[in-house]
Scaffold this motif. Structure first.
Motif, PDB file in Angstrom:
ATOM      1  N   GLU A 320      37.382  53.263 122.061  1.00 31.68           N
ATOM      2  CA  GLU A 320      38.812  53.206 122.351  1.00 31.68           C
ATOM      3  C   GLU A 320      39.433  54.600 122.293  1.00 31.68           C
ATOM      4  OE1 GLU A 320      40.197  50.406 119.506  1.00 31.68           O
ATOM      5  OE2 GLU A 320      39.574  48.655 120.659  1.00 31.68           O
ATOM      6  N   SER A 321      38.998  55.408 121.315  1.00 28.27           N
ATOM      7  CA  SER A 321      39.521  56.783 121.202  1.00 28.27           C
ATOM      8  C   SER A 321      39.083  57.630 122.388  1.00 28.27           C
ATOM      9  CB  SER A 321      39.035  57.419 119.895  1.00 28.27           C
ATOM     10  OG  SER A 321      39.550  56.740 118.776  1.00 28.27           O
ATOM     11  N   ILE A 322      37.813  57.524 122.772  1.00 30.41           N
ATOM     12  CA  ILE A 322      37.316  58.254 123.940  1.00 30.41           C
ATOM     13  C   ILE A 322      38.128  57.865 125.174  1.00 30.41           C
ATOM     14  CG2 ILE A 322      35.379  58.465 125.553  1.00 30.41           C
ATOM     15  CD1 ILE A 322      33.507  58.251 123.143  1.00 30.41           C
ATOM     16  N   SER A 323      38.349  56.568 125.344  1.00 31.05           N
ATOM     17  CA  SER A 323      39.083  56.078 126.504  1.00 31.05           C
ATOM     18  C   SER A 323      40.509  56.612 126.533  1.00 31.05           C
ATOM     19  CB  SER A 323      39.090  54.546 126.489  1.00 31.05           C
ATOM     20  OG  SER A 323      39.903  54.039 127.525  1.00 31.05           O
ATOM     21  N   ALA A 324      41.206  56.543 125.399  1.00 29.91           N
ATOM     22  CA  ALA A 324      42.605  56.980 125.351  1.00 29.91           C
ATOM     23  C   ALA A 324      42.728  58.471 125.664  1.00 29.91           C
ATOM     24  CB  ALA A 324      43.188  56.672 123.977  1.00 29.91           C
ATOM     25  N   ILE A 325      41.858  59.292 125.076  1.00 30.41           N
ATOM     26  CA  ILE A 325      41.909  60.738 125.313  1.00 30.41           C
ATOM     27  C   ILE A 325      41.528  61.058 126.753  1.00 30.41           C
ATOM     28  CG2 ILE A 325      40.981  62.977 124.609  1.00 30.41           C
ATOM     29  CD1 ILE A 325      40.356  61.630 121.860  1.00 30.41           C
ATOM     30  N   CYS A 326      40.513  60.367 127.243  1.00 28.11           N
ATOM     31  CA  CYS A 326      40.043  60.611 128.605  1.00 28.11           C
ATOM     32  C   CYS A 326      41.123  60.283 129.633  1.00 28.11           C
ATOM     33  CB  CYS A 326      38.782  59.801 128.862  1.00 28.11           C
ATOM     34  SG  CYS A 326      37.841  60.349 130.303  1.00 28.11           S
ATOM     35  N   HIS A 327      41.837  59.194 129.436  1.00 30.62           N
ATOM     36  CA  HIS A 327      42.913  58.828 130.365  1.00 30.62           C
ATOM     37  C   HIS A 327      43.983  59.914 130.398  1.00 30.62           C
ATOM     38  CE1 HIS A 327      41.973  54.959 132.098  1.00 30.62           C
ATOM     39  NE2 HIS A 327      41.638  54.460 130.922  1.00 30.62           N
ATOM     40  N   GLN A 328      44.300  60.487 129.233  1.00 30.41           N
ATOM     41  CA  GLN A 328      45.289  61.567 129.180  1.00 30.41           C
ATOM     42  C   GLN A 328      44.798  62.787 129.950  1.00 30.41           C
ATOM     43  OE1 GLN A 328      45.554  61.880 124.881  1.00 30.41           O
ATOM     44  NE2 GLN A 328      47.509  60.781 124.840  1.00 30.41           N
ATOM     45  N   TRP A 329      43.524  63.108 129.771  1.00 33.28           N
ATOM     46  CA  TRP A 329      42.945  64.279 130.449  1.00 33.28           C
ATOM     47  C   TRP A 329      42.902  64.070 131.966  1.00 33.28           C
ATOM     48  CZ3 TRP A 329      37.348  64.712 131.889  1.00 33.28           C
ATOM     49  CH2 TRP A 329      37.047  65.972 132.417  1.00 33.28           C
ATOM     50  N   LEU A 330      42.568  62.847 132.377  1.00 32.18           N
ATOM     51  CA  LEU A 330      42.390  62.578 133.799  1.00 32.18           C
ATOM     52  C   LEU A 330      43.704  62.566 134.580  1.00 32.18           C
ATOM     53  CD1 LEU A 330      39.663  59.769 133.710  1.00 32.18           C
ATOM     54  CD2 LEU A 330      39.364  62.196 134.223  1.00 32.18           C
ATOM     55  N   GLU A 331      44.832  62.497 133.883  1.00 30.53           N
ATOM     56  CA  GLU A 331      46.121  62.465 134.583  1.00 30.53           C
ATOM     57  C   GLU A 331      46.343  63.719 135.422  1.00 30.53           C
ATOM     58  OE1 GLU A 331      49.231  61.781 131.820  1.00 30.53           O
ATOM     59  OE2 GLU A 331      48.663  59.695 131.411  1.00 30.53           O
ATOM     60  N   ASN A 332      45.854  64.874 134.944  1.00 33.21           N
ATOM     61  CA  ASN A 332      46.085  66.132 135.646  1.00 33.21           C
ATOM     62  C   ASN A 332      44.790  66.884 135.924  1.00 33.21           C
ATOM     63  OD1 ASN A 332      49.095  66.058 135.521  1.00 33.21           O
ATOM     64  ND2 ASN A 332      48.715  66.166 133.319  1.00 33.21           N
ATOM     65  N   ILE A 333      43.689  66.160 136.081  1.00 32.57           N
ATOM     66  CA  ILE A 333      42.390  66.807 136.240  1.00 32.57           C
ATOM     67  C   ILE A 333      42.254  67.461 137.615  1.00 32.57           C
ATOM     68  CG2 ILE A 333      41.237  64.730 137.066  1.00 32.57           C
ATOM     69  CD1 ILE A 333      38.719  65.664 135.623  1.00 32.57           C
ATOM     70  N   GLU A 334      41.637  68.630 137.632  1.00 35.09           N
ATOM     71  CA  GLU A 334      41.213  69.283 138.856  1.00 35.09           C
ATOM     72  C   GLU A 334      39.698  69.404 138.784  1.00 35.09           C
ATOM     73  OE1 GLU A 334      43.147  72.968 139.584  1.00 35.09           O
ATOM     74  OE2 GLU A 334      45.177  72.129 139.473  1.00 35.09           O
ATOM     75  N   LEU A 335      39.026  68.928 139.805  1.00 32.46           N
ATOM     76  CA  LEU A 335      37.573  68.896 139.765  1.00 32.46           C
ATOM     77  C   LEU A 335      36.988  70.304 139.799  1.00 32.46           C
ATOM     78  CD1 LEU A 335      36.735  65.883 142.123  1.00 32.46           C
ATOM     79  CD2 LEU A 335      36.575  65.988 139.638  1.00 32.46           C
ATOM     80  N   THR A 336      36.232  70.627 138.773  1.00 28.71           N
ATOM     81  CA  THR A 336      35.492  71.879 138.678  1.00 28.71           C
ATOM     82  C   THR A 336      34.109  71.543 138.136  1.00 28.71           C
ATOM     83  OG1 THR A 336      36.185  72.298 136.402  1.00 28.71           O
ATOM     84  CG2 THR A 336      37.606  73.169 138.160  1.00 28.71           C
ATOM     85  N   GLN A 337      33.194  72.503 138.193  1.00 27.52           N
ATOM     86  CA  GLN A 337      31.865  72.258 137.628  1.00 27.52           C
ATOM     87  C   GLN A 337      31.966  71.977 136.135  1.00 27.52           C
ATOM     88  OE1 GLN A 337      28.715  75.009 138.304  1.00 27.52           O
ATOM     89  NE2 GLN A 337      28.348  74.301 140.394  1.00 27.52           N
ATOM     90  N   GLN A 338      32.805  72.752 135.451  1.00 22.87           N
ATOM     91  CA  GLN A 338      32.935  72.550 134.006  1.00 22.87           C
ATOM     92  C   GLN A 338      33.555  71.187 133.705  1.00 22.87           C
ATOM     93  OE1 GLN A 338      35.849  74.793 131.734  1.00 22.87           O
ATOM     94  NE2 GLN A 338      34.323  75.239 130.153  1.00 22.87           N
ATOM     95  N   GLY A 339      34.567  70.814 134.507  1.00 21.17           N
ATOM     96  CA  GLY A 339      35.177  69.506 134.307  1.00 21.17           C
ATOM     97  C   GLY A 339      34.190  68.375 134.541  1.00 21.17           C
ATOM     98  N   CYS A 340      33.299  68.589 135.511  1.00 21.48           N
ATOM     99  CA  CYS A 340      32.280  67.564 135.784  1.00 21.48           C
ATOM    100  C   CYS A 340      31.304  67.428 134.611  1.00 21.48           C
ATOM    101  CB  CYS A 340      31.534  67.895 137.067  1.00 21.48           C
ATOM    102  SG  CYS A 340      32.532  67.665 138.559  1.00 21.48           S
ATOM    103  N   THR A 341      31.070  68.506 133.883  1.00 21.10           N
ATOM    104  CA  THR A 341      30.234  68.425 132.678  1.00 21.10           C
ATOM    105  C   THR A 341      30.820  67.427 131.700  1.00 21.10           C
ATOM    106  OG1 THR A 341      29.785  70.789 132.914  1.00 21.10           O
ATOM    107  CG2 THR A 341      29.154  69.765 130.836  1.00 21.10           C
ATOM    108  N   LEU A 342      32.133  67.531 131.521  1.00 18.39           N
ATOM    109  CA  LEU A 342      32.807  66.638 130.579  1.00 18.39           C
ATOM    110  C   LEU A 342      32.879  65.217 131.122  1.00 18.39           C
ATOM    111  CD1 LEU A 342      34.087  66.784 127.794  1.00 18.39           C
ATOM    112  CD2 LEU A 342      36.278  67.345 128.866  1.00 18.39           C
ATOM    113  N   LEU A 343      33.126  65.093 132.415  1.00 22.04           N
ATOM    114  CA  LEU A 343      33.148  63.762 133.037  1.00 22.04           C
ATOM    115  C   LEU A 343      31.808  63.049 132.852  1.00 22.04           C
ATOM    116  CD1 LEU A 343      34.971  64.270 136.465  1.00 22.04           C
ATOM    117  CD2 LEU A 343      35.683  62.726 134.631  1.00 22.04           C
ATOM    118  N   LEU A 344      30.730  63.784 133.115  1.00 29.61           N
ATOM    119  CA  LEU A 344      29.403  63.187 133.001  1.00 29.61           C
ATOM    120  C   LEU A 344      29.102  62.807 131.555  1.00 29.61           C
ATOM    121  CD1 LEU A 344      26.802  62.403 134.461  1.00 29.61           C
ATOM    122  CD2 LEU A 344      25.939  64.718 134.042  1.00 29.61           C
TER     123      LEU A 344
END
Length: 376
Positions: A320-344
């Motif tokens: 639940e904590s991962i989900s809540a934080i991830c949703h906040q991050w994804l609101e303004n995400i710009e796809l980058t290689q580093q961001g994809c590391t975290l997404l994966l």
């Protein structure tokens, strides 16, 4: 090399024809504990003799400071007037007692009746002591609510022999408590238990498993059947599954846009050919990304704690904590290689905890904001 800890895990089997209530249904989902324990360096074994040739006998216990012979328990004798026991009951036959009251039981319990018959408590005490003598680090007994009371007796008796609550855990799994929205009053009300087949018409088994595991096993598990399983923010399983689906979709987009090269043939383990720093070695410009990375890095610690405490709800809280934080991050995400590391890392962590630990399906096609989102 760390030695794998040996554990004797015993849970009563409940067959489909025995499922008569939501209490039985909740008890069946506790098999997921085996996955949690195996994932955290425990080896689940069956004792070679299962305690049949007891390593302890009443004769061996008779000199133990927690065992005594008397015509009545200490508690009953204490309620009599001074000297009455010796004067009135001195010729009465005597039972063998163990001082379970010293460890939280209501009173001392009998190990052997005056007619020579052993009690179930003594037989179980001998059995589990024998299992420990085979080198086991922990014994976990999982039982339905009908065992309430006996858990306290047996746990106290094992403590009399020197075993701690961490070594010997007798867990009574409490039932589900059903709630539903009542249209006339516009309120949520508790409702009577439903037959299993009726309950499964309203909510899926995955949903029941999630709401069974997200609270401590020793607490009653509430579930609002009006909202559980629905694609709404109040359904915590939906929030976790939608996070997984969004991460999957974004990784697919990144692959199409050339940020990464992804191999998605194995749902449980997506691979990328891109080389970039792991989340442990990266720094993040976004506070939400930094918080998410820290949360993901703590997964191993959470699993170890959940296994040690037999607390699968800690895994659910972590998701639940991962989900809540991830949703906040994804609101303004710009796809980058580093961001994809975290997404994966987020996607793979959610998958591992949902499917391999909790045995709940991670969905790559899910309704988000009224639209069906697919990772394919």
């Amino acid at each position: 090399m760390t030695r794998s800890r040996q554990i004797y895990f015993n849970s009563l089997p409940i067959f489909p024809e025995q499922l008569t209530s939501s209490a039985d249904l909740r008890f069946t989902v506790t098999d997921t504990l085996r996955s949690l324990l195996r994932e955290t360096n425990y080896t689940l074994c069956t004792p070679s003799q299962a305690g049949s040739d007891s390593a302890i006998s009443l004769d061996a216990l008779k000199t133990h400071n927690s065992v005594y012979q008397a015509s009545m328990s200490r508690q009953f004798a204490a309620n009599l007037a001074l000297g009455i026991e010796q004067a009135t009951f001195k010729d009465e036959p005597e039972d063998w007692f163990i001082k379970t009251a010293d460890f939280g039981d209501d009173c001392d319990r009998i190990l052997q009746h005056r007619d020579g018959q052993f009690t179930q408590l003594f037989e179980d005490l001998a059995r589990y002591h024998a299992i420990f003598q085979e080198g086991y680090d922990k014994i976990i007994l999982l039982r339905p609510p009908t065992y309430i009371g006996y858990d306290r007796q047996l746990t106290a008796a094992m403590q009399c022999l020197g075993y701690t609550k961490e070594q010997f855990q007798f867990i009574i799994v409490q039932p589900l408590k059903l709630y539903a929205f009542h249209q006339p009053t516009q309120r949520v009300h508790a409702i009577p238990d439903l037959a299993v087949e009726e309950l499964l018409k309203v909510v899926s088994m995955d949903t029941l498993s999630w709401y069974s595991l997200r609270v401590p096993l020793t607490d009653v598990a509430p579930i609002n059947i009006s909202t559980a399983g629905q694609p709404t923010p109040v359904n915590s399983l939906y929030c976790v599954q939608s996070t997984y689906a969004r991460c999957s979709v974004l990784l697919k987009q990144a692959d199409k846009q050339g940020f990464i090269q992804a191999n998605t043939s194995q749902k449980e383990n997506w691979q990328t050919s891109s080389t970039y720093a792991s989340i442990a070695e990266s720094s993040w410009g976004s506070p939400h990304a930094e918080k998410l990375a820290n949360q993901l890095r703590s997964t191993s610690t959470v699993l170890q704690q959940a296994a040690a405490e037999i607390a699968p709800h800690l895994v659910c809280q972590h998701l639940e904590s991962i989900s809540a934080i991830c949703h906040q991050w994804l609101e303004n995400i710009e796809l980058t290689q580093q961001g994809c590391t975290l997404l994966l890392a987020a996607k793979q962590t959610i998958y591992e905890l949902l499917e391999n630990i909790l045995e709940i399906q991670a969905l790559e096609s899910i309704q988000i904001d009224g639209k069906v989102t697919k990772a394919a």
